[in-house]
Design a protein around this motif. Sequence first.
Motif, PDB file in Angstrom:
ATOM      1  N   ARG A 129      -3.050 -12.150  -0.644  1.00  0.00           N
ATOM      2  CA  ARG A 129      -1.810 -11.353  -0.664  1.00  0.00           C
ATOM      3  C   ARG A 129      -1.346 -11.050   0.766  1.00  0.00           C
ATOM      4  O   ARG A 129      -0.155 -10.994   1.045  1.00  0.00           O
ATOM      5  CB  ARG A 129      -1.995 -10.077  -1.480  1.00  0.00           C
ATOM      6  N   ARG A 130      -2.300 -10.833   1.661  1.00  0.00           N
ATOM      7  CA  ARG A 130      -1.916 -10.519   3.038  1.00  0.00           C
ATOM      8  C   ARG A 130      -1.167 -11.673   3.692  1.00  0.00           C
ATOM      9  O   ARG A 130      -0.102 -11.478   4.303  1.00  0.00           O
ATOM     10  CB  ARG A 130      -3.161 -10.173   3.862  1.00  0.00           C
ATOM     11  N   VAL A 131      -1.706 -12.879   3.554  1.00  0.00           N
ATOM     12  CA  VAL A 131      -1.057 -14.000   4.231  1.00  0.00           C
ATOM     13  C   VAL A 131       0.251 -14.386   3.531  1.00  0.00           C
ATOM     14  O   VAL A 131       1.221 -14.774   4.189  1.00  0.00           O
ATOM     15  CB  VAL A 131      -2.006 -15.210   4.338  1.00  0.00           C
ATOM     16  N   LEU A 132       0.303 -14.273   2.202  1.00  0.00           N
ATOM     17  CA  LEU A 132       1.533 -14.607   1.487  1.00  0.00           C
ATOM     18  C   LEU A 132       2.656 -13.623   1.798  1.00  0.00           C
ATOM     19  O   LEU A 132       3.774 -14.011   2.153  1.00  0.00           O
ATOM     20  CB  LEU A 132       1.285 -14.622  -0.024  1.00  0.00           C
ATOM     21  N   THR A 149       5.861   1.140  -3.757  1.00  0.00           N
ATOM     22  CA  THR A 149       4.438   1.370  -3.547  1.00  0.00           C
ATOM     23  C   THR A 149       4.006   0.852  -2.173  1.00  0.00           C
ATOM     24  O   THR A 149       4.465  -0.199  -1.719  1.00  0.00           O
ATOM     25  CB  THR A 149       3.597   0.700  -4.651  1.00  0.00           C
ATOM     26  N   PRO A 150       3.134   1.564  -1.473  1.00  0.00           N
ATOM     27  CA  PRO A 150       2.709   1.128  -0.131  1.00  0.00           C
ATOM     28  C   PRO A 150       2.073  -0.258  -0.111  1.00  0.00           C
ATOM     29  O   PRO A 150       2.128  -0.942   0.921  1.00  0.00           O
ATOM     30  CB  PRO A 150       1.689   2.209   0.268  1.00  0.00           C
ATOM     31  N   ALA A 151       1.490  -0.687  -1.232  1.00  0.00           N
ATOM     32  CA  ALA A 151       0.847  -1.995  -1.283  1.00  0.00           C
ATOM     33  C   ALA A 151       1.823  -3.125  -0.972  1.00  0.00           C
ATOM     34  O   ALA A 151       1.423  -4.194  -0.502  1.00  0.00           O
ATOM     35  CB  ALA A 151       0.215  -2.221  -2.657  1.00  0.00           C
ATOM     36  N   PHE A 152       3.116  -2.901  -1.206  1.00  0.00           N
ATOM     37  CA  PHE A 152       4.143  -3.899  -0.902  1.00  0.00           C
ATOM     38  C   PHE A 152       5.087  -3.429   0.205  1.00  0.00           C
ATOM     39  O   PHE A 152       5.495  -4.218   1.059  1.00  0.00           O
ATOM     40  CB  PHE A 152       4.935  -4.238  -2.161  1.00  0.00           C
ATOM     41  N   ALA A 153       5.440  -2.142   0.207  1.00  0.00           N
ATOM     42  CA  ALA A 153       6.405  -1.619   1.177  1.00  0.00           C
ATOM     43  C   ALA A 153       5.892  -1.746   2.607  1.00  0.00           C
ATOM     44  O   ALA A 153       6.685  -1.898   3.551  1.00  0.00           O
ATOM     45  CB  ALA A 153       6.736  -0.164   0.858  1.00  0.00           C
ATOM     46  N   ARG A 154       4.577  -1.723   2.798  1.00  0.00           N
ATOM     47  CA  ARG A 154       4.029  -1.741   4.160  1.00  0.00           C
ATOM     48  C   ARG A 154       4.294  -3.051   4.897  1.00  0.00           C
ATOM     49  O   ARG A 154       4.173  -3.111   6.128  1.00  0.00           O
ATOM     50  CB  ARG A 154       2.528  -1.459   4.123  1.00  0.00           C
ATOM     51  N   PHE A 155       4.671  -4.101   4.162  1.00  0.00           N
ATOM     52  CA  PHE A 155       4.954  -5.370   4.832  1.00  0.00           C
ATOM     53  C   PHE A 155       6.345  -5.387   5.460  1.00  0.00           C
ATOM     54  O   PHE A 155       6.671  -6.292   6.221  1.00  0.00           O
ATOM     55  CB  PHE A 155       4.797  -6.537   3.852  1.00  0.00           C
ATOM     56  N   GLY A 156       7.172  -4.391   5.144  1.00  0.00           N
ATOM     57  CA  GLY A 156       8.472  -4.240   5.787  1.00  0.00           C
ATOM     58  C   GLY A 156       9.450  -5.369   5.528  1.00  0.00           C
ATOM     59  O   GLY A 156      10.295  -5.667   6.375  1.00  0.00           O
ATOM     60  N   LYS A 157       9.356  -6.000   4.370  1.00  0.00           N
ATOM     61  CA  LYS A 157      10.229  -7.121   4.045  1.00  0.00           C
ATOM     62  C   LYS A 157      11.502  -6.642   3.344  1.00  0.00           C
ATOM     63  O   LYS A 157      11.505  -5.604   2.671  1.00  0.00           O
ATOM     64  CB  LYS A 157       9.497  -8.104   3.120  1.00  0.00           C
TER      65      LYS A 157
END
Length: 363
Positions: A129-132, A149-157
Amino acid sequence: MRIAFVCYWNKLSRDGVAYKVEGQVARWRAEGHDVEVFCVTRSERAEGLDWQLFPFRGLRGRIAATRALEHAVLAWGPDVAYLRYDLYVPPPLRLLGRVPSAIEINADDREEARLVRGRAGRLYNELGRRVLLRRAAGLVCVTHELAETPAFARFGKPVTVVGNGVDLDAIAPLPAPPAGEQARLVFLGTRNQPWHGVDKLLRLAAQLPELGFDIVGWAPSELPGEAPPNVTAHGRLTRDEYEPVLAAADAAVGTLALHRKNMDEACPLKVREYLGYGLPLVLGYTDTDLRDRERWYVLQLPNREDNVERAAARIAEFVASVRGRRVPREEVEPLVGARAKERARLAFLSELVAARQASSAPR
């Protein structure tokens, strides 16, 4: 646009996900876009689906199939790639590096991995998930909860929320069953997903012996407990096979135990199918497309472990109140119809393509 739809999916019979992908692709093509589906799978063929398949057996075969998929997509030359998030082995990093890619987020993968995968599977999912997600151009989330959710929002996309929709042109509304027959509730689902809450449905059937319960997706031996006499487990059925089961039902049941993966909001495909057929709903979660107000055809239960057990009397009263009624199609179309949802998704993909072109233009 030239859009490559990339997915990993094993159940290439006519299941809910296959219907969803097929419906998305049909809508995109109807809007004038060139679309191909590239699918890594254990299956050798896709029943009635015009997809490019990359079948495999074993780990080495899966790695080779994923690399072959990447090569085929890049050779096809898309403007944008659209990936359903899954456990890709290996992650298609070369594709994401060369083509702007949107990743569709259908669930909290960490919570699902906690419930259904072993330690090695959870670790690989975390690395994958990190690299994708770092390499994605944008995320398409099916609920507001997932987007935030932070699990997705933290990637800033860049992110957009597009709830699941169904092709209502492919689903004919069903007439209500005769009033003189036994009142019935129906549930569609997939086994080995404890957040569906089928165990709760079995306990409810024991509390309400006057109602009939139809469960599609589980054979009798696959149920998570002993079934009372008023429960019929039909096993896995295609849409054509389960339509008569839905036709005999007065109401349908959605997900009942979403709390088991620490989520509250969802937009299951089966619930959109129920509405397409006109069935009233019993829900145990907040639905993305039905959360704005109360509706006569929705019984909303709290999202907690005892939600069904405590509401047995309310459920019986609700079923009695909707007998002989179906949800009008004109009320369903703006909520769960695919047409408007797919136009919103396409607009987001266009933005990603434009952003990539702008960033790579000479200065």
